[in-house]
Structures are given as structure tokens and as C-alpha cells.
Design a protein around this motif. Structure first.
Motif, PDB file in Angstrom:
ATOM      1  N   PRO A  84       0.825  -1.203   0.000  1.00 34.82           N
ATOM      2  CA  PRO A  84       0.000   0.000   0.000  1.00 34.82           C
ATOM      3  C   PRO A  84       0.860   1.255   0.000  1.00 34.82           C
ATOM      4  N   HIS A  85       0.340   2.322  -0.622  1.00 33.88           N
ATOM      5  CA  HIS A  85       1.029   3.604  -0.601  1.00 33.88           C
ATOM      6  C   HIS A  85       0.758   4.307   0.723  1.00 33.88           C
ATOM      7  N   LEU A  86       1.794   4.779   1.380  1.00 30.96           N
ATOM      8  CA  LEU A  86       1.636   5.501   2.645  1.00 30.96           C
ATOM      9  C   LEU A  86       1.551   6.997   2.352  1.00 30.96           C
ATOM     10  N   TRP A  87       0.388   7.591   2.636  1.00 30.31           N
ATOM     11  CA  TRP A  87       0.166   9.002   2.365  1.00 30.31           C
ATOM     12  C   TRP A  87       0.866   9.861   3.418  1.00 30.31           C
ATOM     13  N   THR A  88       1.425  10.987   2.962  1.00 30.13           N
ATOM     14  CA  THR A  88       2.025  11.942   3.887  1.00 30.13           C
ATOM     15  C   THR A  88       0.995  13.024   4.225  1.00 30.13           C
ATOM     16  N   GLN A  89       1.287  13.814   5.236  1.00 26.67           N
ATOM     17  CA  GLN A  89       0.384  14.914   5.601  1.00 26.67           C
ATOM     18  C   GLN A  89       0.206  15.884   4.438  1.00 26.67           C
ATOM     19  N   GLU A  90       1.300  16.156   3.726  1.00 31.72           N
ATOM     20  CA  GLU A  90       1.220  17.092   2.594  1.00 31.72           C
ATOM     21  C   GLU A  90       0.262  16.572   1.522  1.00 31.72           C
ATOM     22  N   GLU A  91       0.370  15.281   1.190  1.00 33.55           N
ATOM     23  CA  GLU A  91      -0.532  14.684   0.204  1.00 33.55           C
ATOM     24  C   GLU A  91      -1.971  14.648   0.730  1.00 33.55           C
ATOM     25  N   TYR A  92      -2.084  14.383   1.988  1.00 40.05           N
ATOM     26  CA  TYR A  92      -3.393  14.317   2.662  1.00 40.05           C
ATOM     27  C   TYR A  92      -4.111  15.671   2.557  1.00 40.05           C
ATOM     28  N   TYR A  93      -3.377  16.752   2.801  1.00 42.93           N
ATOM     29  CA  TYR A  93      -3.971  18.092   2.723  1.00 42.93           C
ATOM     30  C   TYR A  93      -4.371  18.432   1.287  1.00 42.93           C
ATOM     31  N   LYS A  94      -3.515  18.035   0.310  1.00 45.74           N
ATOM     32  CA  LYS A  94      -3.830  18.329  -1.096  1.00 45.74           C
ATOM     33  C   LYS A  94      -5.101  17.604  -1.526  1.00 45.74           C
ATOM     34  N   MET A  95      -5.242  16.354  -1.084  1.00 41.84           N
ATOM     35  CA  MET A  95      -6.449  15.588  -1.420  1.00 41.84           C
ATOM     36  C   MET A  95      -7.691  16.252  -0.817  1.00 41.84           C
ATOM     37  N   ALA A  96      -7.539  16.763   0.398  1.00 41.81           N
ATOM     38  CA  ALA A  96      -8.670  17.448   1.041  1.00 41.81           C
ATOM     39  C   ALA A  96      -9.029  18.714   0.278  1.00 41.81           C
ATOM     40  N   ASP A  97      -7.995  19.476  -0.142  1.00 42.55           N
ATOM     41  CA  ASP A  97      -8.236  20.707  -0.900  1.00 42.55           C
ATOM     42  C   ASP A  97      -8.947  20.430  -2.221  1.00 42.55           C
ATOM     43  N   LEU A  98      -8.665  19.262  -2.807  1.00 41.97           N
ATOM     44  CA  LEU A  98      -9.281  18.892  -4.086  1.00 41.97           C
ATOM     45  C   LEU A  98     -10.670  18.291  -3.927  1.00 41.97           C
ATOM     46  N   GLY A  99     -11.132  18.178  -2.672  1.00 42.62           N
ATOM     47  CA  GLY A  99     -12.494  17.702  -2.426  1.00 42.62           C
ATOM     48  C   GLY A  99     -12.650  16.203  -2.351  1.00 42.62           C
ATOM     49  N   PHE A 100     -11.521  15.479  -2.173  1.00 43.08           N
ATOM     50  CA  PHE A 100     -11.596  14.010  -2.110  1.00 43.08           C
ATOM     51  C   PHE A 100     -12.461  13.518  -0.958  1.00 43.08           C
ATOM     52  N   PHE A 101     -12.433  14.243   0.154  1.00 44.51           N
ATOM     53  CA  PHE A 101     -13.105  13.758   1.361  1.00 44.51           C
ATOM     54  C   PHE A 101     -14.370  14.532   1.689  1.00 44.51           C
ATOM     55  N   GLN A 102     -14.915  15.187   0.707  1.00 44.31           N
ATOM     56  CA  GLN A 102     -16.091  16.015   0.949  1.00 44.31           C
ATOM     57  C   GLN A 102     -17.230  15.171   1.535  1.00 44.31           C
ATOM     58  N   GLY A 103     -17.720  15.631   2.683  1.00 46.13           N
ATOM     59  CA  GLY A 103     -18.813  14.921   3.347  1.00 46.13           C
ATOM     60  C   GLY A 103     -18.369  13.729   4.171  1.00 46.13           C
ATOM     61  N   LYS A 104     -17.058  13.489   4.247  1.00 42.67           N
ATOM     62  CA  LYS A 104     -16.539  12.348   5.008  1.00 42.67           C
ATOM     63  C   LYS A 104     -15.685  12.830   6.176  1.00 42.67           C
ATOM     64  N   ARG A 105     -15.734  12.081   7.289  1.00 43.09           N
ATOM     65  CA  ARG A 105     -14.865  12.342   8.434  1.00 43.09           C
ATOM     66  C   ARG A 105     -13.693  11.362   8.338  1.00 43.09           C
ATOM     67  N   VAL A 106     -12.496  11.882   8.108  1.00 43.04           N
ATOM     68  CA  VAL A 106     -11.332  11.022   7.908  1.00 43.04           C
ATOM     69  C   VAL A 106     -10.191  11.472   8.809  1.00 43.04           C
ATOM     70  N   GLU A 107      -9.233  10.565   8.990  1.00 37.95           N
ATOM     71  CA  GLU A 107      -8.002  10.893   9.712  1.00 37.95           C
ATOM     72  C   GLU A 107      -6.865  10.089   9.109  1.00 37.95           C
ATOM     73  N   LEU A 108      -5.639  10.569   9.276  1.00 37.59           N
ATOM     74  CA  LEU A 108      -4.455   9.926   8.717  1.00 37.59           C
ATOM     75  C   LEU A 108      -3.761   9.117   9.806  1.00 37.59           C
ATOM     76  N   ILE A 109      -3.738   7.787   9.644  1.00 35.38           N
ATOM     77  CA  ILE A 109      -3.149   6.892  10.640  1.00 35.38           C
ATOM     78  C   ILE A 109      -2.078   6.035   9.967  1.00 35.38           C
ATOM     79  N   GLU A 110      -0.818   6.239  10.350  1.00 42.16           N
ATOM     80  CA  GLU A 110       0.290   5.451   9.816  1.00 42.16           C
ATOM     81  C   GLU A 110       0.268   5.411   8.283  1.00 42.16           C
ATOM     82  N   GLY A 111      -0.003   6.548   7.667  1.00 45.23           N
ATOM     83  CA  GLY A 111       0.018   6.635   6.216  1.00 45.23           C
ATOM     84  C   GLY A 111      -1.238   6.163   5.527  1.00 45.23           C
ATOM     85  N   GLU A 112      -2.217   5.680   6.282  1.00 45.90           N
ATOM     86  CA  GLU A 112      -3.484   5.245   5.706  1.00 45.90           C
ATOM     87  C   GLU A 112      -4.574   6.256   6.050  1.00 45.90           C
ATOM     88  N   ILE A 113      -5.437   6.538   5.077  1.00 53.48           N
ATOM     89  CA  ILE A 113      -6.533   7.471   5.296  1.00 53.48           C
ATOM     90  C   ILE A 113      -7.743   6.671   5.747  1.00 53.48           C
TER      91      ILE A 113
END
Length: 815
Positions: free
Chosen positions: A632-661
Motif C-alpha cells: 500500500p502507498h503511505l500518504w504523507t500529511q502534505e498529500e493528505y492536505y492536497k487531497m482534502a483541498d481537491l475535495g476528495f473527502f467532501q462529506g466524510k470524516r477522515v483521519e491519517l493513521i500510519e500513512g493510511e486514510i
């Protein structure tokens, strides 16, 4: 008490007392000038406070130079040492009394020290007691005398342990205050000192480990544990093999003509050099090459070497062999054991799978070739001993004993939510992971019932299991007249191995006798099939017959591994096994190939685990012809924020745990109310200097940004404009639908990131679970766990570690 008095006399305010004590604790290392410089660097101290504090330090230095009239002309060196120590300690106490004057805290502390010294004067230990008023550790919970245990190492003293009096610590975990004393020891330091001083007996000086399995990172822990377990159990270099050779050496009149082993070639070479077999079997050409190199180092002659299954068959059918000890694990032992029986060899059987998966074939071959199968498993070996001289027609039933495993006294709900670490914590035995989990589910007894059926020829209804927690009685036989014959003995496989090798004779053993004086009680219980359904599934497989036991065994192995990999709950193991059994089309066991083929084609879709969380990770795709290990690809905080800015998690409650969303579970009404209640209660106690955060991010690392329900962090709200908090004094998770996840993944994550106080508000059972003392724990999800776990009910109170004076009613936190 003395240090509190010193701080009060020096007029050092509460806000700077910790800084002063931290500097004082370094006195032995940095000296008076170093302490003075540190106080000035920390700032906030008045000149008067610094001067008084330095005067206290000078007082300590003067006390150590006092010898007084210690020497009284005696030649007794111990007596002179005692007198000298008494003089120094008396001088220290007198100077402290002068410095502290009428300060109440100081007077109380000096009184306690004088009492300790007075009580110690009648013992030679007084010569080893020093008063150190600058010992300044743990004052947040110690309330009386503090001590440290050390050993002189040249110019410095090496600390080996420490402790003291604490009147309020126990009350932090419950509503009742209980005064107590406690201490801890530094085991590694003690071992180093003992080793340097030659304190270990000679028999312990050699390293008994033949192979060291290293763990390079967290991802390799599982594979390393599997490899270690294989090394323990493979061939003559495994547990059974090594014990067999010890028995052979003890008996003296047996000759080893052939040996087979798996991977431990260094140990294998030593065995070959000592026992000089004519033939050996290695796993492959690489193993054989290593064996030859190791034999060359030992100046030992190399025997004939065969490889793989062909090699094991050659060992099992060696012309000069009379008895074959079958100790290989799993299906690899099927064919060699069958061929040994067909060759007329007596088989001492330690391979459980052989009879569970192909009992009909094995016993038929034994009858056809007039061969004895002698069990090495302790339970079946005990039954065999009980049946000596008895007719099976006179047997009413066989009684296999079970320890009950780690969950013998646990409720069904507790078993359902059991963690991996809890399941591996067997009360009596230290075993491999797989057999330990089988013991936790009682599947091990189910497999033994099937073995007993094939070994002794009784119907399944005449084979019963009784829980015997003390594990002193290994098994029993009930005769038709009601008499019961039991086999007891010390717990050591060498007894069963020797019995199998020497049967029908008995020879002097190499083990100590069972000491009945140390056995306080023997108790027995009926196994609870509702809490432990695996035992009932094994009986069902036995009644069904054919290929069903083989498939049941294979399903269990896969389900157990899924649990060990944290993919399923413990309670899902029997569900998976039952689903596989329901789907299986039973065939008669006509050949060994039928058994192997049925296990091989068992549908993997029946073993899919249900996950509480949704993971935004790459999936592993299975193909019938080839296995793909996709990481699996381990997401970084920087990638996590970019995905949020692009609307990937719209309407979802998510958190970043050990590189997994991780998509968090929906929040129901009781969950929301519980968060609000806990938030309001905690804000009453955490005001100035703390921020009570609710479902806001924590920044543990570049691949970790969890959002706990509540986090208590030091600082003010505006301190976190540029970055999220990196740690917390207390984290609270409200749990109803995600209880197992919060106990395992979240607990391991928080322990890994050194969160000292973690609470789970368990809405399901209406209680508070308190986790403290983070430690390294390879059995937990991320390699860390908590050493302390406290369960509090609605009638209890709790105090946060950082606020020991706060008393919070658990009932106030629950909706």
C-alpha cells in the motif's frame, strides 16, 4: 518532604519549583557551578532564592566531608565503615535541620529519615546507606522518603533501581486513597553488573541460542515470528527433535541412523557430528551446502545427503531404522510418515496434522502393515499409558484435559473483543502463536479429540474434554465400572518421547519426579461450547468424516493467521470455519492426494474479513495462477492536505493513521452526547495553561494526523495557529461501534507516540478503560502498547495523571 521544605525556605514559587529540582538532580554530574548557571539560564529566580539554594548545595558538600570520631581503634573494618557512615548521615541531618528551621514539611521529612536510619543501625546494611537530600525524582507522586539503589563503578555510582513512599498514587486510579511503598529495578543494568563481576554460574555462561532471528522494521515482525516458529519446530533441530536426541543420549542404547532437518544447519551439523547418522535430509541444495561447510568447521565426516520430500522419505524408510519420530509440522509430514508405516517402521507421532487430516489413511496403513503408532502429544501419550493392559471393550470414555486457555473465566463479550496480546497470554504455557490461539479458542482440544478417535478407536461420543486449569493431570480413562485411571507427571515432552521410544519397556527417566507437596488443588470444569464453539465444530467434523476434518483444520489455520494479522476478531475464527464447512462438499478419503487437493482448492472468498474502517489504500488482488504482493502507498500529511483541498473527502470524516486514510465511523446520538459531557467535565479541571480540544487534528509525524474525540494539550488555543499539537497530556476516545479498533490500533498508535494517559469511554459496557505506561510490545498493532489497563465502573472516580488532585466521577462522563 525535605525538598519541599527547601523550596519553601528558599522562597521559590510553585511555577519554578520543577526547574529548580531538575537542576538540583544534575548536581552529581555538573557540580555547584553548573547548577548555578542552569538556574540563571532558566530565569525567573530572584537573587535571594538562588543564593539560598546555593547555600543548601554547599551544606550538602560539607556533610560528605565529615568523618568525625568514626575510628575507635577497632580492627573490625565493617564496624569502622558503619561508624563513619553514621557520622556522615548524622552530620547531614543536623545541617538540614539548621537550614530548614521551623519549616513543617522539612521537619516531617527529617523525622522520617531519622526513623529509617535508627531502624537500620542494628543491621550491617547501615554501612551501605547514604542520605542524599538532592535526590529529586518523581516528586509529582512520591509523598515520603525516596530511595535509589546503586553500585559503585569506579568514580561513579550506577543506579540499579529506585522507589519510595506514595500516599496518593493508588487514589489516582480509584476512589480510595491507600498509602504504599514501591520500587522498580533496571534488569538490564543488573545483568550487566552481574556479568562484569562474574556472578553468573558457569552453566549459564554459554549462549543456548543457535539462531538469532532479527527484526529490521515493523513490517517484518510477522514474517520474523513465523520464521522463528518454523525454526523451533522443524525436524531434528526443532523442539521435538532436540528433545528426542537428548532422550537418546540419556538412554545410551539407541543408535541414530538417519536425521532430517529444515533450516537450522548450524545446529544440524552439531547433531550430525555427535550422533553420526548414515543419512541426512536437507530442505534444498543451499541448506545442504551450508551443512557441509558447518561440518567442515567441526572436522566431522559428512554422511549421505538427500533433499526435500524425497530426502524425508529416505530418512523415514531407512533400512536400519526401527522407530521413526515424526516431528515435522503440517502437510510436509504426511507422505514421509505414511511411507514409514508402509515400510513397517514403528512411528512415534508428534505431527498433529497427520491424523487430523488423514487419520483414516494412516491407521489403515498401520493395520495393514502391523505397525504401531505411538503418540508423543502429552494428552494422547497419557491415554496410551492409562490403557496399558486394559481392553478397549472395557473403556467407557476417554477424558482429555484442557487448561482452558487465557479466556477460561472471561465472558462471551470479553472474548469477542479480546485483543491479540490478550489471546497470546496463555496462563500456563509458552508456545508458538498458532497453538496458543488454538488454545484460546479450544480448537486445540477439538483437534486432539479427532486424533484420539483415530489412535484409540472409540466413538466420538465416548471422547470428552474437561477443563483442568492446573494442567497436572495430562488425560484420563474412565472404565465401564466407573473407575478412572489418570496419568500425572511433570510437564516436559521428554517423558512422552522416552515412553514412545522404549515402549513396552519403561526405563529410568531424565526428569525430576512430580512433587505432590507443591500441588495445592486439582479442579475440573465443563467446557462452555457457547463461548468456545470451535470445540463443537471439531466434533461436527469428526462425525461428518471424509475430507471434512482436513478442510476444517485448513480453515482454522487461515483464520488464526488472519486474527494474528489483526484482520479479524477472535470471535470470527469459528464463524469463518463454520462457513467453510457449510460450503464444503465432502468426499471419502481414498488417497492422500484427495486430502491435499481438497485443502488446496478451498475457496479463499470464505475467509474474507469484515473491517470496521474503510481504508483508502491499494488493494491486494489475488490471481488463481500467481500471487501479487502489492504494498500500500503511505500518504504523507502534505498529500493528505492536497487531497482534502481537491475535495476528495467532501462529506466524510477522515483521519491519517500510519500513512493510511481512515474513514471514521458515523457519530450516533449517544456518542455525540458523551463527547459533549466529557468535554464539559474536563474543562472544569483544565483551564489556564491547557487547551481542551474536541475532534481536532494531532500531528504526531508526517504520516500520522489522528483526530481523537478529546485531547488535553499544554498551551493556549492560539499556540497552534502554525502547527497542530505534537503530543497530549490526555486523550479520550468515545467508543461504541469501534471498541476493538480503539483498544488495538488506536491504543498502539497512542502508545507509540508516548501518550501517557489514554482513556476509552466504553458506551457499550458503560465503563471507563484507562491505559497508562506506554511500552514496546511487538504483539500490538504498531509494536507498542500499554503496561497498565484499569477498568472503572459508574461508581468509580478517576484522576488524570497530569491532574492527580482532580477527582472525576465516571458517571459524569457517561450519557
Amino acid at each position: 518532604e525535605i525538598l519541599r521544605g527547601v523550596l519553601e525556605v528558599c522562597e521559590i514559587g510553585e511555577d519554578k519549583q520543577t526547574d529548580a529540582l531538575v537542576a538540583l538532580d544534575k548536581l552529581d554530574k555538573i557540580g555547584k557551578e553548573g547548577v548555578l548557571n542552569e538556574l540563571k539560564e532558566r530565569g525567573g529566580f530572584t537573587d535571594s532564592a538562588i543564593n539560598s539554594f546555593i547555600r543548601f548545595i554547599e551544606l550538602l558538600e560539607q556533610s560528605t566531608n565529615v568523618v568525625g570520631n568514626a575510628y575507635d581503634g577497632s580492627d573490625d573494618e565493617t564496624l569502622n565503615t558503619i561508624n563513619r557512615r553514621n557520622s556522615i548521615n548524622d552530620a547531614s541531618l543536623n545541617r538540614l535541620s539548621e537550614f530548614l528551621g521551623d519549616n513543617e514539611s522539612g521537619k516531617k521529612g527529617i523525622s522520617a529519615l531519622k526513623q529509617i536510619i535508627e531502624f537500620s543501625k542494628d543491621f550491617k546494611s547501615i554501612s551501605k546507606i547514604d542520605i542524599f537530600p538532592n535526590l529529586a525524582r518523581g516528586l509529582s507522586y512520591y509523598t515520603g522518603a525516596i530511595f535509589e539503589i546503586g553500585v559503585d563503578e569506579g568514580d561513579f555510582t550506577l543506579s540499579l533501581g529506585g522507589g519510595g513512599r506514595y500516599d496518593g498514587l493508588i487514589g489516582m486510579f480509584g476512589k480510595e486513597q491507600i498509602p504504599a511503598c514501591g520500587f522498580s529495578l533496571g534488569l538490564e543494568r543488573i545483568l550487566v553488573v552481574m556479568n562484569e563481576r562474574g556472578m553468573f554460574p558457569p552453566e549459564l555462561e554459554t549462549n543456548s541460542a543457535d539462531v538469532l532471528v532479527t527484526i529490521w522494521n515493523e513490517e517484518s515482525i510477522g514474517e520474523s515470528l513465523k520464521l522463528a516458529n518454523e525454526l523451533r519446530q522443524t525436524g531434528s533441530t526443532g523442539s521435538i527433535g532436540c528433545n528426542t536426541l537428548k532422550v537418546v543420549k540419556h538412554l545410551g542404547d539407541f543408535r541414530v541412523v538417519a536425521l532430517g532437518a529444515g533450516r537450522n544447519m548450524q545446529k544440524f551439523a552439531e547433531q550430525v557430528a555427535e550422533f553420526k547418522p548414515q543419512l541426512v535430509s536437507c530442505e534444498n541444495e543451499d541448506s545442504a551446502e551450508i551443512l557441509l561447510q558447518e561440518l567442515h568447521k567441526l572436522n566431522a565426516k559428512a554422511p549421505k545427503i538427500e533433499l526435500g520430500e524425497k530426502g524425508l522419505i529416505a530418512v523415514a524408510t531407512h533400512a536400519e531404522a526401527e522407530t521413526v519420530v515424526s516431528a515435522t509440522v503440517g502437510a510436509v509430514g504426511f507422505v514421509p510418515t505414511l511411507r514409514a508405516i508402509e515400510a513397517g517402521k514403528r512411528v512415534a507421532l508428534a505431527n498433529k496434522e497427520t491424523l487430523v487430516m488423514a487419520g483414516e489413511l494412516m491407521t489403515k496403513a498401520a493395520r495393514d502393515n502391523k505397525v504401531e503408532i505411538l503418540p508423543v502429544d502429552s494428552e494422547h501419550n497419557a491415554i496410551h499409558q492409562c490403557l496399558r493392559g486394559e481392553s478397549v471393550k472395557e473403556v467407557n470414555r476417554l477424558i482429555l484435559t484442557a487448561s482452558g486457555g487465557p479466556f477460561r473465566t472471561k465472558s462471551k463479550a470479553e472474548i469477542e473483543n479480546a485483543t491479540r496480546a490478550e489471546a497470546l497470554n496463555h496462563p500456563n504455557w509458552k508456545m508458538g502463536d498458532k497453538i496458543t490461539i488454538d488454545s484460546a479458542t479450544l480448537m486445540n482440544k477439538g483437534l486432539e479429540v479427532i486424533e484420539a478417535y483415530w489412535l484409540f478407536g472409540l466413538n466420538a461420543d465416548n471422547i470428552s474434554v474437561v477443563v483442568h486449569p492446573q494442567s497436572v493431570i495430562h488425560s484420563m480413562v474412565e472404565m465401564v465400572d466407573g473407575s478412572i485411571i489418570a496419568q500425572l507427571g511433570v510437564t516436559d515432552m521428554k517423558h512422552a518421547i522416552q515412553y514412545a521410544l522404549t515402549y513396552p519397556e519403561r526405563k529410568t527417566g531424565c526428569l525430576e519426579s512430580l512433587d505432590f507437596r507443591k500441588i495445592s488443588q486439582l479442579t475440573f470444569e465443563e467446557p462452555d461450547l457457547e463461548r468456545f464453539p470451535c470445540l463443537a465444530l471439531a466434533y461436527r467434523a469428526l462425525h461428518t468424516g471424509g475430507t471434512m476434518p482436513a478442510v476444517m483444520n485448513a480453515a482454522n489455520e487461515i483464520a488464526v493467521q488472519a486474527f494474528l494479522d489483526n484482520k479479524i476478531r477472535l470471535s470470527e475464527i469459528p464463524i469463518i470455519i463454520e462457513n467453510v464447512m457449510n460450503e464444503h462438499q465432502v468426499q471419502s478419503v481414498s488417497t492422500l492426494e484427495v486430502v491435499v487437493e481438497k485443502v488446496k482448492i478451498m475457496p479463499p472468498t470464505t475467509l474474507e474479513a469484515q473491517s470496521v474502517q474503510t481504508h483508502f489504500t491499494t488493494e491486494i488482488v489475488e490471481n488463481d495462477s500467481e500471487d501479487y504482493a502489492v504494498k500500500p502507498h503511505l500518504w504523507t500529511q502534505e498529500e493528505y492536505y492536497k487531497m482534502a483541498d481537491l475535495g476528495f473527502f467532501q462529506g466524510k470524516r477522515v483521519e491519517l493513521i500510519e500513512g493510511e486514510i481512515i474513514e471514521m465511523s458515523p457519530m450516533n446520538k449517544p456518542h455525540a452526547v458523551a463527547i459533549s459531557l466529557a468535554n464539559n467535565v474536563l474543562r472544569k479541571f483544565f483551564k489556564e495553561g491547557f487547551d481542551v480540544r474536541s475532534q481536532l487534528p494531532m500531528s504526531f509525524s508526517k504520516i500520522n494526523e489522528p483526530e481523537p474525540d478529546i485531547a488535553i494539550v499544554k498551551g493556549e488555543i492560539r499556540d497552534f495557529i502554525k502547527s497542530h499539537p505534537k503530543t497530549a497530556e490526555l486523550i479520550v476516545e468515545v467508543s461504541d461501534m469501534t471498541l476493538r479498533y480503539d483498544r488495538e490500533q488506536k491504543a498502539s498508535l497512542y502508545a507509540k507516540n508516548k501518550i501517557k494517559d489514554y482513556w476509552i469511554l466504553n458506551l457499550k459496557d458503560r465503563r471507563l478503560e484507562v491505559y497508562r505506561r506506554p511500552i514496546k510490545d511487538d504483539t500490538m498493532f504498531y509494536g507498542f502498547g500499554y503496561a497498565e489497563r484499569l477498568i472503572l465502573t459508574e461508581e468509580d472516580t478517576v484522576s488524570p495523571l497530569v491532574k492527580p488532585d482532580a477527582e472525576i466521577a465516571v458517571a459524569d462522563l457517561l450519557p
